[in-house]
Each structure stands twice: as C-alpha cells, then as structure tokens.
Design an enzyme around this catalytic site. Structure first.
Site, PDB file in Angstrom:
ATOM      1  N   ASP A   7      46.661  33.185  50.742  1.00 48.22           N
ATOM      2  CA  ASP A   7      46.102  33.028  49.388  1.00 48.22           C
ATOM      3  C   ASP A   7      44.590  33.268  49.452  1.00 48.22           C
ATOM      4  OD1 ASP A   7      45.928  32.358  46.601  1.00 48.22           O
ATOM      5  OD2 ASP A   7      45.343  30.325  47.122  1.00 48.22           O
ATOM      6  N   SER A   8      43.958  33.255  48.285  1.00 45.68           N
ATOM      7  CA  SER A   8      42.507  33.416  48.237  1.00 45.68           C
ATOM      8  C   SER A   8      41.779  32.125  48.620  1.00 45.68           C
ATOM      9  CB  SER A   8      42.086  33.795  46.816  1.00 45.68           C
ATOM     10  OG  SER A   8      42.500  32.780  45.924  1.00 45.68           O
ATOM     11  N   GLY A  40      40.403  36.457  40.998  1.00 47.12           N
ATOM     12  CA  GLY A  40      40.674  36.774  39.593  1.00 47.12           C
ATOM     13  C   GLY A  40      39.884  37.912  38.997  1.00 47.12           C
ATOM     14  N   CYS A  71      49.927  34.056  46.190  1.00 42.21           N
ATOM     15  CA  CYS A  71      48.844  34.310  45.249  1.00 42.21           C
ATOM     16  C   CYS A  71      49.328  35.332  44.236  1.00 42.21           C
ATOM     17  CB  CYS A  71      47.637  34.854  46.018  1.00 42.21           C
ATOM     18  SG  CYS A  71      46.295  35.393  44.954  1.00 42.21           S
ATOM     19  N   THR A  73      47.617  36.746  41.835  1.00 40.16           N
ATOM     20  CA  THR A  73      46.613  37.789  41.615  1.00 40.16           C
ATOM     21  C   THR A  73      46.768  38.901  42.647  1.00 40.16           C
ATOM     22  OG1 THR A  73      45.196  35.955  40.949  1.00 40.16           O
ATOM     23  CG2 THR A  73      44.151  38.100  41.132  1.00 40.16           C
ATOM     24  N   CYS A 185      49.385  31.001  38.631  1.00 40.47           N
ATOM     25  CA  CYS A 185      48.384  30.975  39.713  1.00 40.47           C
ATOM     26  C   CYS A 185      48.746  29.793  40.588  1.00 40.47           C
ATOM     27  CB  CYS A 185      46.979  30.815  39.136  1.00 40.47           C
ATOM     28  SG  CYS A 185      45.716  30.488  40.396  1.00 40.47           S
TER      29      CYS A 185
END
Ligand code: DGL
Length: 279
Positions: A7-8, A40, A71, A73, A185
C-alpha cells in the site's frame, strides 16, 4: 509461501489483518510506500512507473509467491503492468461497486475514495458494467487517507474535517436516501467507527477487504504445489516483516507495526531517486 501486501502507507493493514486470519501459517511482508504517500493525486504514468520500480527491488529481495495490492488507487491502475512484468499472482482491491449496486434498496450508492480512484477509467467501467441501473455518487476525498494515517499513529481525529469529507456521500433524491457507501480506499476502514457517528443517517459501509483476502487464499491454493521454491539469495522470513520506503519512517509507524507483530526492516530502493510524482 511468502505473501507480500503493498500500500502507499499503513492503510493496507486493513486488508492484511483479514489475509492473516485466513493464511495465518504463511509469512507476510508488509510494504508501505510512505515516501510516496499519498497516492491519490499522483499522475497515472508516474505512479505506474514508481510502483513497478519498487516491485523490481521487492521481488529480488523477498521473492514473494503472491502479492496483494492493498490499495485501490494503485489497483485501479497498475494491475496489468505488474502482471505483465512479474510472474506471480497479483490480487488487487477495487471499490465494491458491484455488491453495492446489487444490495441497495434506495438505488442511491456512493463511492468514497481518493481523487485518483474516482477518476480512473477502471472505476468508471465498473459503474458502467455493474451499476448502470442505480445512481452512483463518486466522492474523491482529499484529506481522509492522511487523517487515517494520523489516527493510526495516535493523533486525535478532527471531526470537522471528517464530517465535511464524508458529507457529499449523503444524497436525498425523490424522497430516497443513499443507503450504501463503499469504502474505496484501504485507509478508510480505520475511520469507519467515527464515520458512523458523524453520518447524517445510517448507511451500510462496504469494505471489500475480506473478499480480497478470500481471493488471495484461492490464488495461494492455486499456486501451492505448482511451484518449486529456489531460495538462493532470497531472505528467509522468520517472522512477519514490514518495509517502509522512507529512509526513516515515523517512530509511531514502526511502533504501530511492531504492535501487529511486524518487524520493520530497512531496504534500499534504487528506483525511488529517479522518479517524480508529476508525469
Ligand atoms: N490506501 C490507498 C487506497 O486504497 C490510498 C491512500 C493514498 O495514498 O492516497 O486507495
């Protein structure tokens, strides 16, 4: 069989907790690209390049048997690139638009996600294919992922910000009201208790994390047995590991990860120095 969850930031932990429950006997590597957070507002090409670059290093270092892109995004953008480049199964997470459309009684659903996810072609296609008979409100929240990061690190939630970020999800039309909000998200499930309290009326908050974990388990079963592992030069994982991409991750982040039984390890990503967030 090593499972890598990406993930970020720390949002992907909401998926990893489900995955670990289903695959508790497998070693996990959690990777948070905190140096690139938030995803994002990244330009699509730059983000694709960044994540594939990070995976070059991660694949060489850990040789995972399966990767979960925890994630939205990223998943709504880079799955084809990752699958084309690396020869392991990738499982992604995308907003639960199909189940929301099937379940809504009022015909009004909302997708709460990052600005990147709500404008993706992939998301618009999901709506076209599975939700053409309902009214879908796309809400690109600019502050929620960071709010969730801070909340997980022990900072008190600013309820004014949270209330105004979720407000556009709540629509009243022809005497009907939004009845489902999909959490698009992976950071948002960590805020959902507060969201429930601040919502103008009760709705179902859909989180696809458990479904994603089940999909990962199915992929793992498919992979198991069909692979011989050659561990030459690859780290043998004795305990679950976390890797953050920033040179010195926040103390509160490493404490949070340690509390979940993840030992934070340092790793150098040569690709990071060469990439920027604008295309
Ligand atoms: N957790 C990520 C997602 O599911 C995004 C958070 C961010 O980096 O903006 O979309």
């Amino acid at each position: 069989m090593t499972i890598l969850v990406f993930d970020s930031g720390v949002g992907g932990l909401s998926v990893m907790r489900e995955a670990r429950m289903l695959m508790h006997d497998q070693p996990f590597v959690y990777v948070g690209d905190d140096a690139g957070f938030p995803y994002g507002e990244w330009a699509e090409e730059a983000l694709t390049e960044r994540i594939t670059g990070l995976f070059e290093t991660l694949m060489a270092e850990f040789e995972p048997d399966l990767a979960i892109i925890a994630c939205n995004t990223a998943s709504t953008l880079i799955m084809p690139a990752l699958r084309a480049r690396f020869n392991i199964p990738f499982v992604g997470i995308v907003p639960a638009i199909k189940p929301a459309a099937a379940r809504t009684a009022s015909g009004l659903i909302s997708v709460l996600a990052t600005p990147g996810t709500v404008k993706r072609r992939y998301t618009l296609d999901l709506i076209e294919q599975h939700a053409s008979n309902v009214s879908v409100t796309l809400v690109g929240a600019t502050k929620l992922a960071r709010l969730a990061e801070e909340h997980l690190q022990g900072v008190e939630i600013d309820t004014h910000v949270l209330r105004s970020e979720i407000a556009p999800c709540f629509i009243e039309k022809d005497g009907k009201r939004t009845d489902i909000v999909t959490l698009g998200c992976t950071h948002y499930p960590f805020l959902v208790n507060e969201m429930r309290k601040l919502a103008p009326w009760p709705v179902d908050w859909l989180d696809p994390a458990e479904a994603v974990a089940r999909q990962a388990l199915r992929e793992l079963h498919r992979t198991q047995g069909s692979e011989e592992s050659d561990s030459n030069g690859v780290r043998t994982i004795q305990h679950d590991v976390a890797v953050m991409t920033s040179v010195s991750p926040e103390m509160s982040t490493t404490r949070l990860l340690a509390g979940l039984g993840l030992k934070t390890e340092a790793l150098h990503f040569p690709s990071i120095s060469t990439c920027s967030r604008s295309a």
